[in-house]
Design a protein around this motif. Structure first.
Motif, PDB file in Angstrom:
ATOM      1  N   THR A  61       2.041   7.894 -10.973  1.00  0.00           N
ATOM      2  CA  THR A  61       2.215   9.089 -10.148  1.00  0.00           C
ATOM      3  C   THR A  61       1.364   8.928  -8.897  1.00  0.00           C
ATOM      4  O   THR A  61       0.687   7.915  -8.717  1.00  0.00           O
ATOM      5  CB  THR A  61       1.789  10.353 -10.930  1.00  0.00           C
ATOM      6  OG1 THR A  61       2.032  11.509 -10.119  1.00  0.00           O
ATOM      7  CG2 THR A  61       0.315  10.302 -11.300  1.00  0.00           C
ATOM      8  N   ASN A  62       1.375   9.924  -8.002  1.00  0.00           N
ATOM      9  CA  ASN A  62       0.498   9.893  -6.835  1.00  0.00           C
ATOM     10  C   ASN A  62      -0.950  10.016  -7.290  1.00  0.00           C
ATOM     11  O   ASN A  62      -1.251  10.711  -8.263  1.00  0.00           O
ATOM     12  CB  ASN A  62       0.855  11.026  -5.873  1.00  0.00           C
ATOM     13  CG  ASN A  62       2.274  10.883  -5.337  1.00  0.00           C
ATOM     14  OD1 ASN A  62       2.791   9.772  -5.220  1.00  0.00           O
ATOM     15  ND2 ASN A  62       2.910  11.988  -5.025  1.00  0.00           N
ATOM     16  N   SER A  82       2.024   1.909  -9.740  1.00  0.00           N
ATOM     17  CA  SER A  82       3.391   2.053 -10.237  1.00  0.00           C
ATOM     18  C   SER A  82       4.382   2.268  -9.092  1.00  0.00           C
ATOM     19  O   SER A  82       4.009   2.721  -7.998  1.00  0.00           O
ATOM     20  CB  SER A  82       3.450   3.241 -11.206  1.00  0.00           C
ATOM     21  OG  SER A  82       4.785   3.589 -11.500  1.00  0.00           O
ATOM     22  N   ASP A  83       5.650   1.984  -9.341  1.00  0.00           N
ATOM     23  CA  ASP A  83       6.694   2.258  -8.351  1.00  0.00           C
ATOM     24  C   ASP A  83       6.804   3.746  -8.073  1.00  0.00           C
ATOM     25  O   ASP A  83       7.279   4.148  -6.996  1.00  0.00           O
ATOM     26  CB  ASP A  83       8.045   1.732  -8.854  1.00  0.00           C
ATOM     27  CG  ASP A  83       8.095   0.210  -8.889  1.00  0.00           C
ATOM     28  OD1 ASP A  83       7.290  -0.415  -8.173  1.00  0.00           O
ATOM     29  OD2 ASP A  83       8.927  -0.347  -9.637  1.00  0.00           O
ATOM     30  N   GLU A  84       6.363   4.572  -9.030  1.00  0.00           N
ATOM     31  CA  GLU A  84       6.403   6.033  -8.830  1.00  0.00           C
ATOM     32  C   GLU A  84       5.268   6.529  -7.931  1.00  0.00           C
ATOM     33  O   GLU A  84       5.273   7.675  -7.494  1.00  0.00           O
ATOM     34  CB  GLU A  84       6.310   6.757 -10.186  1.00  0.00           C
ATOM     35  CG  GLU A  84       7.565   6.661 -11.046  1.00  0.00           C
ATOM     36  CD  GLU A  84       7.651   5.354 -11.808  1.00  0.00           C
ATOM     37  OE1 GLU A  84       6.689   4.561 -11.730  1.00  0.00           O
ATOM     38  OE2 GLU A  84       8.680   5.126 -12.464  1.00  0.00           O
ATOM     39  N   THR A  85       4.295   5.679  -7.658  1.00  0.00           N
ATOM     40  CA  THR A  85       3.157   6.069  -6.823  1.00  0.00           C
ATOM     41  C   THR A  85       3.499   5.864  -5.348  1.00  0.00           C
ATOM     42  O   THR A  85       3.614   4.733  -4.881  1.00  0.00           O
ATOM     43  CB  THR A  85       1.907   5.242  -7.177  1.00  0.00           C
ATOM     44  OG1 THR A  85       1.627   5.404  -8.569  1.00  0.00           O
ATOM     45  CG2 THR A  85       0.710   5.692  -6.356  1.00  0.00           C
ATOM     46  N   LEU A 102       2.223  -2.389  -0.395  1.00  0.00           N
ATOM     47  CA  LEU A 102       3.537  -2.430   0.253  1.00  0.00           C
ATOM     48  C   LEU A 102       4.428  -1.265  -0.146  1.00  0.00           C
ATOM     49  O   LEU A 102       5.329  -0.894   0.601  1.00  0.00           O
ATOM     50  CB  LEU A 102       4.240  -3.745  -0.097  1.00  0.00           C
ATOM     51  CG  LEU A 102       3.585  -5.024   0.421  1.00  0.00           C
ATOM     52  CD1 LEU A 102       4.314  -6.249  -0.109  1.00  0.00           C
ATOM     53  CD2 LEU A 102       3.558  -5.043   1.943  1.00  0.00           C
ATOM     54  N   THR A 103       4.199  -0.669  -1.311  1.00  0.00           N
ATOM     55  CA  THR A 103       5.110   0.351  -1.838  1.00  0.00           C
ATOM     56  C   THR A 103       4.741   1.778  -1.442  1.00  0.00           C
ATOM     57  O   THR A 103       5.531   2.695  -1.655  1.00  0.00           O
ATOM     58  CB  THR A 103       5.169   0.266  -3.368  1.00  0.00           C
ATOM     59  OG1 THR A 103       3.843   0.410  -3.892  1.00  0.00           O
ATOM     60  CG2 THR A 103       5.729  -1.083  -3.810  1.00  0.00           C
ATOM     61  N   LEU A 104       3.555   1.971  -0.868  1.00  0.00           N
ATOM     62  CA  LEU A 104       3.110   3.327  -0.543  1.00  0.00           C
ATOM     63  C   LEU A 104       3.843   3.886   0.669  1.00  0.00           C
ATOM     64  O   LEU A 104       4.177   3.155   1.611  1.00  0.00           O
ATOM     65  CB  LEU A 104       1.610   3.353  -0.258  1.00  0.00           C
ATOM     66  CG  LEU A 104       0.664   3.140  -1.432  1.00  0.00           C
ATOM     67  CD1 LEU A 104      -0.778   3.330  -0.964  1.00  0.00           C
ATOM     68  CD2 LEU A 104       0.972   4.081  -2.578  1.00  0.00           C
ATOM     69  N   LYS A 105       4.041   5.214   0.659  1.00  0.00           N
ATOM     70  CA  LYS A 105       4.566   5.911   1.828  1.00  0.00           C
ATOM     71  C   LYS A 105       3.473   6.672   2.573  1.00  0.00           C
ATOM     72  O   LYS A 105       3.617   6.949   3.767  1.00  0.00           O
ATOM     73  CB  LYS A 105       5.671   6.886   1.405  1.00  0.00           C
ATOM     74  CG  LYS A 105       6.949   6.195   0.962  1.00  0.00           C
ATOM     75  CD  LYS A 105       8.068   7.198   0.734  1.00  0.00           C
ATOM     76  CE  LYS A 105       9.375   6.490   0.384  1.00  0.00           C
ATOM     77  NZ  LYS A 105      10.473   7.462   0.169  1.00  0.00           N
ATOM     78  N   ARG A 106       2.396   6.998   1.851  1.00  0.00           N
ATOM     79  CA  ARG A 106       1.296   7.728   2.503  1.00  0.00           C
ATOM     80  C   ARG A 106      -0.031   7.222   1.959  1.00  0.00           C
ATOM     81  O   ARG A 106      -0.209   7.123   0.752  1.00  0.00           O
ATOM     82  CB  ARG A 106       1.430   9.227   2.260  1.00  0.00           C
ATOM     83  CG  ARG A 106       0.435  10.070   3.075  1.00  0.00           C
ATOM     84  CD  ARG A 106       0.737  11.532   2.948  1.00  0.00           C
ATOM     85  NE  ARG A 106       0.368  12.061   1.637  1.00  0.00           N
ATOM     86  CZ  ARG A 106       0.852  13.193   1.118  1.00  0.00           C
ATOM     87  NH1 ARG A 106       1.745  13.895   1.784  1.00  0.00           N
ATOM     88  NH2 ARG A 106       0.449  13.604  -0.078  1.00  0.00           N
TER      89      ARG A 106
END
Length: 365
Positions: A61-62, A82-85, A102-106
């Motif tokens: 999770t975040n 995780s991919d959900e983070t 690389l997977t983060l948006k924020r």
């Protein structure tokens, strides 16, 4: 009997030893005093070089890290998210180096001892919002590959020089907030730079002595903050050309030249641009010829010094970025191998003890 011992040995090697490696699982905590409840809050986490990053498991999770200690938030550690983070924040943490996952948006880093930020130049990233506040970073070259970025906040750091070239490929940027650093000059770039949807540019609270926007095209910029700097004048035709939709600008607490400030105010009034207030509130300074020459010379020396700093940092950073990922992976593999060897040695010692005990038991039989 020899076959029996061999089977016992193989059992421990292939069945028992793999279970000696234990993962590090971190659980969320609930605290009424924590204002941020977006996702999972992790407090007082310690990840040093002795911990194998491959055995770390973060909640899917975040995540908000509080008062945690990372010897380095490495690419390997980032891959354990995780991919959900999608959102991660660091508050009052110790982590001198951070590699942007690389997977983060924020990503938010607030009041840390951060000194260097690394971005991956070889693989695409998803980062849309980046906030770095109250750290020890001195340059922001890493932003140039964050081409999905929409919001950039670099506030209260030790940044002294900015080259606008860093923003060339960041066409999705809407807000650039560079306030309250130590920026004394902004290099306009190597050629024309267009940021088509940039709405706000915050440069207030720095040490700017001039603003050169000659190579910028900011067609949708409406807000420009320049207060609390060391500006003496502005190039009005240049501003009009680079920021045609500018509607609000802050000018207070600068070293405005008294002969120029009236022209600046009249220009803003004629173009319906809202500024701080009248001439008296803005304040202005009259310099004699000797003082003017002295200030101009200081400006030139400062600009030349900053360009040298930028060249040195650029050359060293290219070298660092080229080797950082390789070194990080090598170091992590080295630590991983060390841990495996320690586990194997421990397992072999345990197996030797059990083997001797087994021999004694058979002998007694």
């Amino acid at each position: 009997m020899g076959t029996f011992y061999l089977n016992v040995f193989l059992f421990y090697v292939f069945v028992a030893l793999p279970h000696l490696a234990t993962g590090w699982y971190y659980n969320c905590y609930l605290d009424a005093n924590v204002l941020l409840q977006d996702g999972c809050n992790l407090k007082n986490i310690v990840v040093d070089k002795q911990i194998d990053a491959e055995n770390i498991y973060f909640p899917p999770t975040n995540i908000n890290f509080f008062n945690s200690n990372f010897s380095s938030f490495s690419p390997t550690l980032g891959r354990r998210l995780s991919d959900e983070t999608e959102h991660v924040n660091f508050f009052n943490c110790l982590s001198p180096k951070v590699a942007i996952p690389l997977t983060l948006k924020r990503l938010g880093i607030f009041f840390n001892n951060l000194e260097k930020v690394f971005a991956n130049y070889y693989e695409p990233n998803k980062l849309e919002q980046l906030s770095i506040v109250g750290t020890q970073i001195t340059e922001i070259r890493f932003v140039e590959v964050l081409n999905q970025l929409q919001f950039l906040r670099i506030q209260k750091n030790l940044v002294r020089f900015v080259n606008f070239e860093r923003f060339r490929n960041l066409s999705r940027l809407e807000i650039i907030d560079l306030r309250e650093n130590r920026i004394s000059s902004i290099e306009p770039g190597l050629g024309p730079i267009t940021l088509p949807i940039l709405r706000e540019l915050h440069l207030n609270g720095n040490y700017l002595i001039e603003l050169d926007s000659s190579l910028w095209s900011l067609p949708n910029l409406s807000l420009l903050k320049l207060d609390t700097n060391f500006l003496k004048s502005l190039n009005l035709p240049e501003l009009e050309s680079s920021m045609p939709l500018l509607s609000e600008i802050t000018l207070g607490k600068n070293l405005w030249n008294c002969k120029r400030i009236n022209e600046i105010v009249e220009y803003f009034a004629a173009h319906s641009i809202s500024y701080v207030s009248g001439v008296d509130a803005l304040g202005c300074y009259s310099f004699d010829y000797v003082e003017y020459l002295s200030l101009s010379l200081m400006d030139e020396v400062t600009l030349a010094g900053n360009k040298m700093i930028d060249l040195n940092e650029t050359s060293s950073r290219y070298f660092e970025d080229a080797k950082s990922l390789v070194l990080d992976n090598l170091l992590n593999r080295n630590h991983k191998l060390e841990n495996i060897l320690l586990e194997i040695n421990s397992g072999v010692d345990e197996l030797r003890i059990k083997y001797n005990n087994l021999k004694k038991w058979i002998k007694n039989k």
